[in-house]
Design an enzyme around this catalytic site. Structure first.
Site, PDB file in Angstrom:
ATOM      1  N   ASP A  31      -2.225 -13.511   4.074  1.00 39.61           N
ATOM      2  CA  ASP A  31      -3.440 -12.789   4.361  1.00 39.61           C
ATOM      3  C   ASP A  31      -3.771 -12.527   5.862  1.00 39.61           C
ATOM      4  O   ASP A  31      -3.622 -13.704   6.514  1.00 39.61           O
ATOM      5  CB  ASP A  31      -4.462 -13.474   3.758  1.00 39.61           C
ATOM      6  CG  ASP A  31      -5.908 -13.185   4.237  1.00 39.61           C
ATOM      7  OD1 ASP A  31      -6.235 -12.207   4.545  1.00 39.61           O
ATOM      8  OD2 ASP A  31      -7.011 -13.645   3.359  1.00 39.61           O
TER       9      ASP A  31
ATOM     10  N   LYS B 185     -11.822   1.842  12.318  1.00 43.81           N
ATOM     11  CA  LYS B 185     -10.657   2.491  13.007  1.00 43.81           C
ATOM     12  C   LYS B 185     -11.093   3.008  14.528  1.00 43.81           C
ATOM     13  O   LYS B 185     -10.231   2.719  15.500  1.00 43.81           O
ATOM     14  CB  LYS B 185     -10.243   3.758  12.245  1.00 43.81           C
ATOM     15  CG  LYS B 185      -9.488   3.429  10.941  1.00 43.81           C
ATOM     16  CD  LYS B 185      -8.417   2.660  11.062  1.00 43.81           C
ATOM     17  CE  LYS B 185      -7.576   2.322   9.635  1.00 43.81           C
ATOM     18  NZ  LYS B 185      -6.575   1.309   9.898  1.00 43.81           N
TER      19      LYS B 185
ATOM     20  N   TYR C 133     -15.076   2.445   7.119  1.00 41.99           N
ATOM     21  CA  TYR C 133     -13.425   2.689   7.619  1.00 41.99           C
ATOM     22  C   TYR C 133     -13.390   3.206   8.957  1.00 41.99           C
ATOM     23  O   TYR C 133     -12.760   2.836   9.942  1.00 41.99           O
ATOM     24  CB  TYR C 133     -12.894   3.494   6.467  1.00 41.99           C
ATOM     25  CG  TYR C 133     -11.435   3.747   6.573  1.00 41.99           C
ATOM     26  CD1 TYR C 133     -10.586   2.817   6.743  1.00 41.99           C
ATOM     27  CD2 TYR C 133     -11.264   5.333   7.005  1.00 41.99           C
ATOM     28  CE1 TYR C 133      -9.300   3.208   6.708  1.00 41.99           C
ATOM     29  CE2 TYR C 133      -9.845   5.416   6.919  1.00 41.99           C
ATOM     30  CZ  TYR C 133      -8.930   4.731   6.730  1.00 41.99           C
ATOM     31  OH  TYR C 133      -7.602   5.263   7.073  1.00 41.99           O
TER      32      TYR C 133
ATOM     33  N   ASP D 165       1.976  -8.764   1.924  1.00 42.26           N
ATOM     34  CA  ASP D 165       0.905  -8.350   1.438  1.00 42.26           C
ATOM     35  C   ASP D 165      -0.091  -9.543   1.029  1.00 42.26           C
ATOM     36  O   ASP D 165       0.467 -10.769   0.767  1.00 42.26           O
ATOM     37  CB  ASP D 165       0.922  -7.298   0.513  1.00 42.26           C
ATOM     38  CG  ASP D 165      -0.317  -6.357   0.529  1.00 42.26           C
ATOM     39  OD1 ASP D 165      -1.530  -6.648   0.395  1.00 42.26           O
ATOM     40  OD2 ASP D 165      -0.015  -5.018   0.418  1.00 42.26           O
ATOM     41  N   ILE D 166      -1.294  -9.343   0.458  1.00 42.45           N
ATOM     42  CA  ILE D 166      -2.057 -10.735  -0.070  1.00 42.45           C
ATOM     43  C   ILE D 166      -1.633 -10.916  -1.564  1.00 42.45           C
ATOM     44  O   ILE D 166      -2.132 -11.840  -2.167  1.00 42.45           O
ATOM     45  CB  ILE D 166      -3.744 -10.148   0.072  1.00 42.45           C
ATOM     46  CG1 ILE D 166      -3.841  -8.840  -0.767  1.00 42.45           C
ATOM     47  CG2 ILE D 166      -4.245 -10.370   1.147  1.00 42.45           C
ATOM     48  CD1 ILE D 166      -5.411  -8.587  -0.916  1.00 42.45           C
TER      49      ILE D 166
ATOM     50  N   GLY E  89       0.750  -1.185   0.046  1.00 44.20           N
ATOM     51  CA  GLY E  89       0.103   0.131  -0.066  1.00 44.20           C
ATOM     52  C   GLY E  89       0.769   1.179  -0.024  1.00 44.20           C
ATOM     53  O   GLY E  89       2.017   1.125   0.148  1.00 44.20           O
TER      54      GLY E  89
ATOM     55  N   LEU F 186       1.201   3.553   2.236  1.00 45.28           N
ATOM     56  CA  LEU F 186       2.329   3.757   3.303  1.00 45.28           C
ATOM     57  C   LEU F 186       3.261   2.571   3.495  1.00 45.28           C
ATOM     58  O   LEU F 186       4.660   2.911   3.802  1.00 45.28           O
ATOM     59  CB  LEU F 186       1.446   3.849   4.694  1.00 45.28           C
ATOM     60  CG  LEU F 186       2.118   3.908   5.977  1.00 45.28           C
ATOM     61  CD1 LEU F 186       2.923   5.290   6.039  1.00 45.28           C
ATOM     62  CD2 LEU F 186       1.000   4.065   7.205  1.00 45.28           C
TER      63      LEU F 186
END
Ligand code: AKB
Length: 320
Positions: free
Chosen positions: A56, A150, A146, A38-39, A15, A17
């Site tokens: 995953d 969070k 989202y 990562d996936i 991603g 970041l």
């Protein structure tokens, strides 16, 4: 500290970041000690500077095995679905964002992982929070799946810290701006897309209204903040949910004007879509005094510095 004592796992490493954090962590701790995951299946690109594994985070058994097998001592758990994409498919977003975090925290408890980092977001705030200079302890009022994930995640982090002593640390990131990796599925993504459009075509169609002010941060500041928070002694920290963090606040119009100083013919058309409602629910600026007092946080990049640096890097890529 031995190499193994430093061994770090980064989830969601592909991603926006993750891509830059992995590079910075490798520079500091050595390429062998930072495992990117990562996936996505492995590619040459991901493996070129170190170890990459397909992982995953919803598969707790594999996560647990990976942590033991690789002798992981710290985790940066970044895998998540962002705000705009989460609204298209709320339940899978909840599943990944929440169960993924709970799996990481629980394996960290079992394996006695030294430290965990987990990103929260300004998306925990909403219409009932303060619009300007939103404080650390303002009411949390998320309007997106989202943001809900969070908010809940922040309390999972505090719970695992208080109940089991897992040293998990977190930042409520504003929108992140980077030339090295593209964001995917966020509401603040316009502030990255606009630079690519400016350099490539000289015009941009913005999905937010021109006067929509949002808190943002340039990636070098975000990486430094993350690493500083992870290095500070636990005795300095009083926030075990997530720290407010601030750097630059601007509207699309202000950003376009700054880009226009470098590309005078640059044109922006404003055609707001569903992301406008999300942006309208978020604060326009953040009060980050706890981060400043407790771990000495100071941003370096102002709007003008960030714009010059972004354009310089992107022009090099386009004209290379
Ligand atoms: C998003 O727009 O969803 C993210 C965020 C502010 O967390 N960039």
């Amino acid at each position: 500290m031995s190499d193994v004592a430093n061994r770090i796992l980064v989830t969601g490493a592909c991603g926006q970041l993750g891509a830059e954090l992995v590079a910075a962590l490798r520079e500091k701790h050595g390429w062998k000690n930072v495992i990117a995951s990562d996936i996505y299946p492995s590619t040459d690109l991901m493996q070129k500077d170190g170890i990459y594994i397909k992982l995953d985070v919803l598969n707790k058994k594999k996560l647990s095995y990976t942590m033991s097998h690789l002798g992981i001592k710290q985790v940066y758990h970044l895998a998540a679905v962002l705000s705009a994409k989460g609204e298209q498919n709320p339940l899978p977003a909840w599943e990944l964002n929440m169960q993924g975090l709970v799996n990481v925290l629980d394996v960290a408890r079992e394996k006695k992982i030294k430290r965990v980092f987990w990103p929260s977001s300004i998306a925990v705030f909403g219409p009932q929070s303060f619009r300007a200079a939103c404080t650390q302890n303002a009411v949390l009022d998320p309007m997106t799946m989202y943001g809900i994930s969070k908010m809940a995640g922040e309390y999972w982090c505090r719970y695992y810290y208080e109940r089991f002593g897992v040293d998990v640390r977190s930042i409520r990131y504003p929108g992140l701006i980077s030339h090295a990796a593209n964001p995917g599925g966020g509401t603040t993504d316009y502030a990255v897309d606009i630079f690519h459009a400016a350099v490539e075509s000289g015009q941009y169609e913005c999905y937010l209204k021109e006067n929509t002010g949002l808190p943002m941060m340039y990636m070098p500041d975000a990486i430094r903040a993350t690493m500083e928070l992870m290095e500070i002694s636990a005795d300095n920290l009083t926030i075990r949910t997530s720290y407010n963090l601030a750097a630059i606040n601007f509207t699309p119009k202000e950003l376009a004007a700054e880009i226009g100083k470098h590309i005078p013919s640059f044109k922006v058309l404003y055609t707001p879509d569903g992301r406008q409602d999300i942006a309208d629910s978020w604060p326009s600026s953040i009060d980050d005094r706890f981060a400043r007092h407790e771990w000495g946080w100071r941003p370096k990049f102002k709007l003008g510095d960030m714009v010059s640096d972004m354009l310089c890097h992107l022009r090099k890529e386009v004209y290379a």
